[in-house]
Design a protein around this motif. Structure first.
Motif, PDB file in Angstrom:
ATOM      1  N   ASN A 104       0.825  -1.212   0.000  1.00 29.19           N
ATOM      2  CA  ASN A 104       0.000   0.000   0.000  1.00 29.19           C
ATOM      3  C   ASN A 104       0.852   1.253   0.000  1.00 29.19           C
ATOM      4  O   ASN A 104       0.569   2.227  -0.701  1.00 29.19           O
ATOM      5  CB  ASN A 104      -0.921   0.012   1.229  1.00 29.19           C
ATOM      6  CG  ASN A 104      -1.975  -1.073   1.187  1.00 29.19           C
ATOM      7  OD1 ASN A 104      -2.269  -1.625   0.132  1.00 29.19           O
ATOM      8  ND2 ASN A 104      -2.545  -1.397   2.333  1.00 29.19           N
ATOM      9  N   SER A 105       1.920   1.223   0.805  1.00 34.84           N
ATOM     10  CA  SER A 105       2.813   2.383   0.880  1.00 34.84           C
ATOM     11  C   SER A 105       3.531   2.610  -0.445  1.00 34.84           C
ATOM     12  O   SER A 105       3.699   3.758  -0.892  1.00 34.84           O
ATOM     13  CB  SER A 105       3.840   2.182   2.009  1.00 34.84           C
ATOM     14  OG  SER A 105       4.693   3.296   2.113  1.00 34.84           O
ATOM     15  N   ALA A 106       3.953   1.521  -1.082  1.00 31.05           N
ATOM     16  CA  ALA A 106       4.641   1.644  -2.372  1.00 31.05           C
ATOM     17  C   ALA A 106       3.720   2.242  -3.423  1.00 31.05           C
ATOM     18  O   ALA A 106       4.148   3.046  -4.271  1.00 31.05           O
ATOM     19  CB  ALA A 106       5.162   0.281  -2.815  1.00 31.05           C
ATOM     20  N   LEU A 107       2.454   1.856  -3.398  1.00 30.74           N
ATOM     21  CA  LEU A 107       1.480   2.424  -4.338  1.00 30.74           C
ATOM     22  C   LEU A 107       1.235   3.904  -4.055  1.00 30.74           C
ATOM     23  O   LEU A 107       1.104   4.709  -4.981  1.00 30.74           O
ATOM     24  CB  LEU A 107       0.159   1.661  -4.239  1.00 30.74           C
ATOM     25  CG  LEU A 107       0.092   0.303  -4.945  1.00 30.74           C
ATOM     26  CD1 LEU A 107      -1.113  -0.493  -4.463  1.00 30.74           C
ATOM     27  CD2 LEU A 107       0.044   0.488  -6.462  1.00 30.74           C
ATOM     28  N   LYS A 108       1.204   4.260  -2.788  1.00 34.88           N
ATOM     29  CA  LYS A 108       0.855   5.628  -2.388  1.00 34.88           C
ATOM     30  C   LYS A 108       2.048   6.581  -2.404  1.00 34.88           C
ATOM     31  O   LYS A 108       1.959   7.716  -2.911  1.00 34.88           O
ATOM     32  CB  LYS A 108       0.242   5.591  -0.986  1.00 34.88           C
ATOM     33  CG  LYS A 108      -0.271   6.913  -0.466  1.00 34.88           C
ATOM     34  CD  LYS A 108      -0.936   6.718   0.887  1.00 34.88           C
ATOM     35  CE  LYS A 108      -1.466   8.017   1.466  1.00 34.88           C
ATOM     36  NZ  LYS A 108      -2.119   7.794   2.789  1.00 34.88           N
ATOM     37  N   TYR A 109       3.179   6.116  -1.863  1.00 36.09           N
ATOM     38  CA  TYR A 109       4.345   6.984  -1.693  1.00 36.09           C
ATOM     39  C   TYR A 109       5.534   6.600  -2.577  1.00 36.09           C
ATOM     40  O   TYR A 109       6.514   7.342  -2.639  1.00 36.09           O
ATOM     41  CB  TYR A 109       4.819   6.970  -0.237  1.00 36.09           C
ATOM     42  CG  TYR A 109       3.779   7.349   0.777  1.00 36.09           C
ATOM     43  CD1 TYR A 109       3.397   8.684   0.952  1.00 36.09           C
ATOM     44  CD2 TYR A 109       3.172   6.384   1.587  1.00 36.09           C
ATOM     45  CE1 TYR A 109       2.450   9.031   1.913  1.00 36.09           C
ATOM     46  CE2 TYR A 109       2.227   6.724   2.540  1.00 36.09           C
ATOM     47  CZ  TYR A 109       1.867   8.048   2.697  1.00 36.09           C
ATOM     48  OH  TYR A 109       0.929   8.404   3.635  1.00 36.09           O
ATOM     49  N   GLY A 110       5.481   5.427  -3.176  1.00 34.24           N
ATOM     50  CA  GLY A 110       6.638   4.922  -3.904  1.00 34.24           C
ATOM     51  C   GLY A 110       7.643   4.277  -2.973  1.00 34.24           C
ATOM     52  O   GLY A 110       7.410   4.134  -1.766  1.00 34.24           O
ATOM     53  N   GLU A 178       4.574   3.619 -10.932  1.00 30.00           N
ATOM     54  CA  GLU A 178       4.675   3.630 -12.395  1.00 30.00           C
ATOM     55  C   GLU A 178       6.076   3.252 -12.859  1.00 30.00           C
ATOM     56  O   GLU A 178       6.243   2.485 -13.818  1.00 30.00           O
ATOM     57  CB  GLU A 178       4.303   5.020 -12.932  1.00 30.00           C
ATOM     58  CG  GLU A 178       2.848   5.405 -12.777  1.00 30.00           C
ATOM     59  CD  GLU A 178       2.466   5.784 -11.347  1.00 30.00           C
ATOM     60  OE1 GLU A 178       3.381   6.050 -10.525  1.00 30.00           O
ATOM     61  OE2 GLU A 178       1.258   5.784 -11.054  1.00 30.00           O
ATOM     62  N   ILE A 179       7.084   3.756 -12.163  1.00 30.24           N
ATOM     63  CA  ILE A 179       8.476   3.414 -12.509  1.00 30.24           C
ATOM     64  C   ILE A 179       8.745   1.938 -12.211  1.00 30.24           C
ATOM     65  O   ILE A 179       9.429   1.259 -12.984  1.00 30.24           O
ATOM     66  CB  ILE A 179       9.458   4.320 -11.737  1.00 30.24           C
ATOM     67  CG1 ILE A 179       9.341   5.771 -12.222  1.00 30.24           C
ATOM     68  CG2 ILE A 179      10.897   3.828 -11.895  1.00 30.24           C
ATOM     69  CD1 ILE A 179      10.156   6.759 -11.420  1.00 30.24           C
ATOM     70  N   LEU A 180       8.219   1.447 -11.106  1.00 27.59           N
ATOM     71  CA  LEU A 180       8.371   0.024 -10.785  1.00 27.59           C
ATOM     72  C   LEU A 180       7.807  -0.845 -11.908  1.00 27.59           C
ATOM     73  O   LEU A 180       8.409  -1.842 -12.301  1.00 27.59           O
ATOM     74  CB  LEU A 180       7.642  -0.303  -9.484  1.00 27.59           C
ATOM     75  CG  LEU A 180       8.399  -0.186  -8.163  1.00 27.59           C
ATOM     76  CD1 LEU A 180       7.467  -0.510  -7.014  1.00 27.59           C
ATOM     77  CD2 LEU A 180       9.623  -1.082  -8.126  1.00 27.59           C
ATOM     78  N   LYS A 185       9.292  -4.045 -14.102  1.00 28.83           N
ATOM     79  CA  LYS A 185       8.266  -5.022 -14.510  1.00 28.83           C
ATOM     80  C   LYS A 185       7.419  -5.504 -13.338  1.00 28.83           C
ATOM     81  O   LYS A 185       6.893  -6.617 -13.365  1.00 28.83           O
ATOM     82  CB  LYS A 185       8.902  -6.228 -15.225  1.00 28.83           C
ATOM     83  CG  LYS A 185       9.961  -5.862 -16.260  1.00 28.83           C
ATOM     84  CD  LYS A 185       9.446  -4.911 -17.323  1.00 28.83           C
ATOM     85  CE  LYS A 185      10.536  -4.536 -18.310  1.00 28.83           C
ATOM     86  NZ  LYS A 185      10.100  -3.455 -19.243  1.00 28.83           N
ATOM     87  N   LEU A 186       7.273  -4.677 -12.316  1.00 26.62           N
ATOM     88  CA  LEU A 186       6.481  -5.052 -11.152  1.00 26.62           C
ATOM     89  C   LEU A 186       5.184  -4.251 -11.120  1.00 26.62           C
ATOM     90  O   LEU A 186       5.202  -3.028 -10.987  1.00 26.62           O
ATOM     91  CB  LEU A 186       7.249  -4.798  -9.848  1.00 26.62           C
ATOM     92  CG  LEU A 186       8.484  -5.640  -9.564  1.00 26.62           C
ATOM     93  CD1 LEU A 186       8.950  -5.390  -8.140  1.00 26.62           C
ATOM     94  CD2 LEU A 186       8.234  -7.114  -9.788  1.00 26.62           C
TER      95      LEU A 186
END
Length: 363
Positions: A104-110, A178-180, A185-186
């Motif tokens: 969730n944090s990766a989606l929200k904050y990167g 988006e960069i991930l 490719k994640l």
């Protein structure tokens, strides 16, 4: 004389058969990043999930990236504070979290790299959140007591404490979702959490009521056999899995690097160094141990492979976050019985599921 010799030899062979020291033969190992240490923090959830994401990047691209665990920890501390205050103090607040919190944090904050954000003031210092958490908790409790209107600067004060112990976050270069997806490719939406409990219908998703599920994350419910089958399938196909487990058992040993469930109570000590019979774990026993608080979600780790002992018993090779000097070079060898009883859940890529499970879950 010969009869005596034969009798002694037979006795020796019998004793040896039942008291062999562990010798592990790796049967599956998936590349992962080196073992690190969470030190004096309760942030195993971030170390587990970050290691998992690093392994996923390796799997997808062959590239090794050292991601910052503490960047995610800091962001989740902010979410926890907001949740606690808006729920008027009737919510969990502390250091704990779960695998889906990192997603969730990766989606929200990167995300960001370790070199970009250490999460501590001194580069060579140790992580220690004991005093920081005390100060953070004082602030959120004060905000609840006074109401945010009566304490309008609580968020500013909260961030000041985070800055003091973890370092400022402004200016950190982030790896967005988006960069991930583009460069590594994640797709973060491709990951799910599976579990197995009898108090909810199988093949449905539900919110598991455990203290650290402050964000009300969903878990897909499978039968116990299918839960284990999907973990095995993931590993066999080259996917690692992030694990949430109970480690409070005396037979989970950071010293010997063994996690087992003895069949006999008299083997509790000896089984940590010698192969002994293990208990058969049924869904009913697993459920009972969960409901009576003997199984709790107190530690998260990362399963990166499988091994067998010299008797053919299977174990999961589990990467821990207590440093490379703990366990067996930082790893724990967890028996199938231990996983069946004590694994709360695992996070994995949905393509790591077996075809029947994927179909049953509508994925």
């Amino acid at each position: 004389m010969n009869k005596t010799f034969i009798a002694v030899s037979a006795l020796f062979m019998t004793l040896t058969a039942f008291s062999q020291k562990y010798e592990f033969h790796i049967i599956k190992e998936i590349k992962c990043t080196p073992v690190t240490a969470q030190q004096n923090t309760g942030t195993c959830w971030s170390f587990s999930s970050t290691s998992f994401l690093e392994a996923e990047i390796i799997r997808k691209t062959g590239t090794t990236v050292d991601l910052s665990e503490m960047y995610t920890v800091r962001n989740i501390y902010l979410d926890k504070a907001e949740n606690y205050v808006m729920r008027q103090g009737k919510a969990q607040f502390g250091e704990g979290g779960l695998n889906h919190d990192v997603m969730n944090s990766a989606l929200k904050y990167g995300l960001t790299t370790q070199s970009e954000y250490l999460g501590k003031i001194e580069a060579n210092g140790k992580y220690d959140h004991s005093q920081m958490v005390t100060e953070l908790e004082e602030i959120v409790k004060k905000a609840v007591a006074l109401t945010p209107k009566g304490y309008p600067n609580w968020k500013s004060d909260y961030n000041t404490v985070l800055d003091k112990y973890m370092g400022k976050i402004e200016g950190v270069k982030t790896i967005t979702a988006e960069i991930l997806n583009r460069d590594f490719k994640l797709n973060l939406n491709d990951y799910i959490t599976i579990t197995s409990f009898k108090h909810q219908p199988y093949y449905t998703k539900f919110i598991l009521n455990i203290p650290d599920n402050f964000s009300n994350g969903y878990f897909y419910n499978l039968t116990l056999d299918e839960f284990v089958q999907n973990i095995d399938n993931a590993l066999d196909k080259g996917y690692t899995v992030a694990l949430d487990s109970d480690v409070s058992e005396t037979t989970f040993s950071a010293k010997t690097g063994i996690a087992v469930i003895p069949q006999n109570e008299t083997d509790i000590t000896s089984i940590l160094t010698e192969i002994k019979p293990e208990k058969v774990i049924t869904p009913e026993f697993r459920q009972a141990e969960f409901e009576n608080y003997n199984t709790m979600d107190d530690h998260l780790m990362h399963i990166v492979g499988k091994a067998k002992d010299q008797k053919g018993n299977v174990y999961y090779k589990v990467k821990n976050s207590w440093g490379a000097t703990s366990g067996r070079d930082g790893f724990i060898y967890m028996s199938v019985a231990y996983l069946r009883l004590k694994a709360i859940s695992v996070l994995l890529h949905k393509d790591a599921l077996t075809a029947p499970t994927k179909k049953a879950l509508g994925l």
